[in-house]
Write a protein that holds these residues in place. Structure first.
Motif, PDB file in Angstrom:
ATOM      1  N   ASN A   1      43.709  56.635  30.790  1.00 15.21           N
ATOM      2  CA  ASN A   1      42.756  55.798  30.279  1.00 15.21           C
ATOM      3  C   ASN A   1      43.224  54.188  30.244  1.00 15.21           C
ATOM      4  OD1 ASN A   1      41.255  57.997  29.303  1.00 15.21           O
ATOM      5  ND2 ASN A   1      42.353  58.161  27.372  1.00 15.21           N
ATOM      6  N   ALA A   2      44.296  53.998  30.246  1.00 13.37           N
ATOM      7  CA  ALA A   2      44.877  52.600  30.285  1.00 13.37           C
ATOM      8  C   ALA A   2      44.584  52.011  31.763  1.00 13.37           C
ATOM      9  CB  ALA A   2      46.351  52.598  30.060  1.00 13.37           C
ATOM     10  N   VAL A   3      44.784  52.837  32.673  1.00 14.98           N
ATOM     11  CA  VAL A   3      44.480  52.566  34.013  1.00 14.98           C
ATOM     12  C   VAL A   3      43.241  52.374  34.416  1.00 14.98           C
ATOM     13  CG1 VAL A   3      44.524  53.450  36.629  1.00 14.98           C
ATOM     14  CG2 VAL A   3      46.536  53.818  34.903  1.00 14.98           C
ATOM     15  N   ALA A   4      42.223  53.044  33.754  1.00 17.93           N
ATOM     16  CA  ALA A   4      40.812  52.883  33.891  1.00 17.93           C
ATOM     17  C   ALA A   4      40.149  51.795  33.213  1.00 17.93           C
ATOM     18  CB  ALA A   4      39.815  54.279  32.995  1.00 17.93           C
ATOM     19  N   ALA A   5      40.758  51.457  31.983  1.00 17.60           N
ATOM     20  CA  ALA A   5      40.426  50.193  31.396  1.00 17.60           C
ATOM     21  C   ALA A   5      40.982  48.975  32.240  1.00 17.60           C
ATOM     22  CB  ALA A   5      41.041  50.186  29.951  1.00 17.60           C
ATOM     23  N   LEU A   6      42.237  48.931  32.637  1.00 14.57           N
ATOM     24  CA  LEU A   6      42.610  47.681  33.636  1.00 14.57           C
ATOM     25  C   LEU A   6      41.777  47.752  34.709  1.00 14.57           C
ATOM     26  CD1 LEU A   6      45.074  45.835  33.891  1.00 14.57           C
ATOM     27  CD2 LEU A   6      46.335  47.660  35.130  1.00 14.57           C
TER      28      LEU A   6
ATOM     29  N   PRO B   1      45.840  38.422  38.776  1.00 14.86           N
ATOM     30  CA  PRO B   1      47.443  38.851  38.299  1.00 14.86           C
ATOM     31  C   PRO B   1      47.705  39.935  39.248  1.00 14.86           C
ATOM     32  CG  PRO B   1      45.904  38.628  36.284  1.00 14.86           C
ATOM     33  CD  PRO B   1      44.895  38.425  37.689  1.00 14.86           C
ATOM     34  N   GLU B   2      48.880  40.150  39.710  1.00 13.04           N
ATOM     35  CA  GLU B   2      49.605  41.196  40.376  1.00 13.04           C
ATOM     36  C   GLU B   2      49.134  42.386  39.799  1.00 13.04           C
ATOM     37  OE1 GLU B   2      53.905  42.691  41.883  1.00 13.04           O
ATOM     38  OE2 GLU B   2      53.632  40.762  41.738  1.00 13.04           O
ATOM     39  N   ARG B   3      49.301  42.633  38.682  1.00 16.97           N
ATOM     40  CA  ARG B   3      48.776  44.140  38.064  1.00 16.97           C
ATOM     41  C   ARG B   3      47.453  44.589  38.588  1.00 16.97           C
ATOM     42  NH1 ARG B   3      52.276  47.107  35.490  1.00 16.97           N
ATOM     43  NH2 ARG B   3      51.464  48.415  33.776  1.00 16.97           N
ATOM     44  N   TRP B   4      46.355  43.455  38.550  1.00 14.42           N
ATOM     45  CA  TRP B   4      44.959  43.680  38.693  1.00 14.42           C
ATOM     46  C   TRP B   4      44.931  43.968  40.155  1.00 14.42           C
ATOM     47  CZ3 TRP B   4      41.510  39.520  35.417  1.00 14.42           C
ATOM     48  CH2 TRP B   4      41.841  39.950  34.138  1.00 14.42           C
TER      49      TRP B   4
END
Length: 206
Positions: free
Chosen positions: A180-185, A151-154
């Motif tokens: 934190n959300a960036v780290a999880a993604l 996916p583009e976001r990944w």
């Protein structure tokens, strides 16, 4: 990023004018190159402004406008830096720029692949011969194909966190996420990339 030059009046002949001379943006590339090599930052800005849009278009195949702009910006900065140090192109600025972008992208792909796909210290790895150019080309092709499947976001989070090494808060600000959300993604994207890469390599070797 270097600033764009201020517009200026035309020279009376075809030779580069002194720094600050009007209509610098009308100079041809060899004249701008010659001026940049003398340390003229206005000429550097004019050269950057002329070729940066082309570099962004050339990098557009990566699949994300922000990533393409990052790659184009760094490649243009390297071209200008080379000229300021007496190296770089004399005339074929765009050909030199494209080569710089290809090399930069290749190095970043190698870094991405090395960091998240295979363990360089796995058993026997140090005894293996260097891969030949065909193997390297196949490896880069696999990395590109795997990236295209994500996916583009990944793709964006992998590029920003691993390849250009932006801090998590900076990535988050660009993507509308907290750190934190960036780290999880990033973790999910790395895991998906690794699994897809292993499958692609196994298919290629079959």
């Amino acid at each position: 990023m270097l600033s764009s030059p201020t517009p200026a009046p035309a020279a009376d002949d075809d030779r580069p004018a002194a720094a600050g001379h009007p209509r610098m943006t009308d100079w041809d590339d060899p004249a701008l190159v010659e001026a940049v090599r003398t340390g003229d930052m206005q000429a550097a800005g004019a050269l950057y402004a002329r070729h940066y849009p082309f570099a962004v278009r050339a990098a557009g195949g990566i699949g994300n406008p922000g990533i393409a702009e990052d790659l184009a910006s760094e490649a243009m900065t390297r071209v200008v830096a080379a000229l300021l140090n007496g190296r770089g192109p004399d005339r074929a600025v765009r050909a030199y720029l494209l080569t710089t972008m290809r090399n930069l992208f290749r190095d970043r792909l190698r870094k991405l692949n090395g960091e998240i796909s295979v363990d360089p210290l796995e058993e026997g790895a140090m005894d293996r011969p260097e891969p030949d150019p065909t193997e390297r080309a196949l490896e880069r092709r696999i990395v590109l194909d795997v990236m295209a499947e994500l996916p583009e976001r990944w793709r964006e989070v992998l590029w920003r966190t691993i390849v250009i090494e932006e801090p998590l808060p900076v990535v988050g600000a660009s993507m509308g996420l907290n750190a934190n959300a960036v780290a999880a993604l990033s973790y999910r994207a790395r895991s998906a990339f690794t699994k897809a890469y292993v499958r692609a390599v196994s298919t290629a070797a079959a």
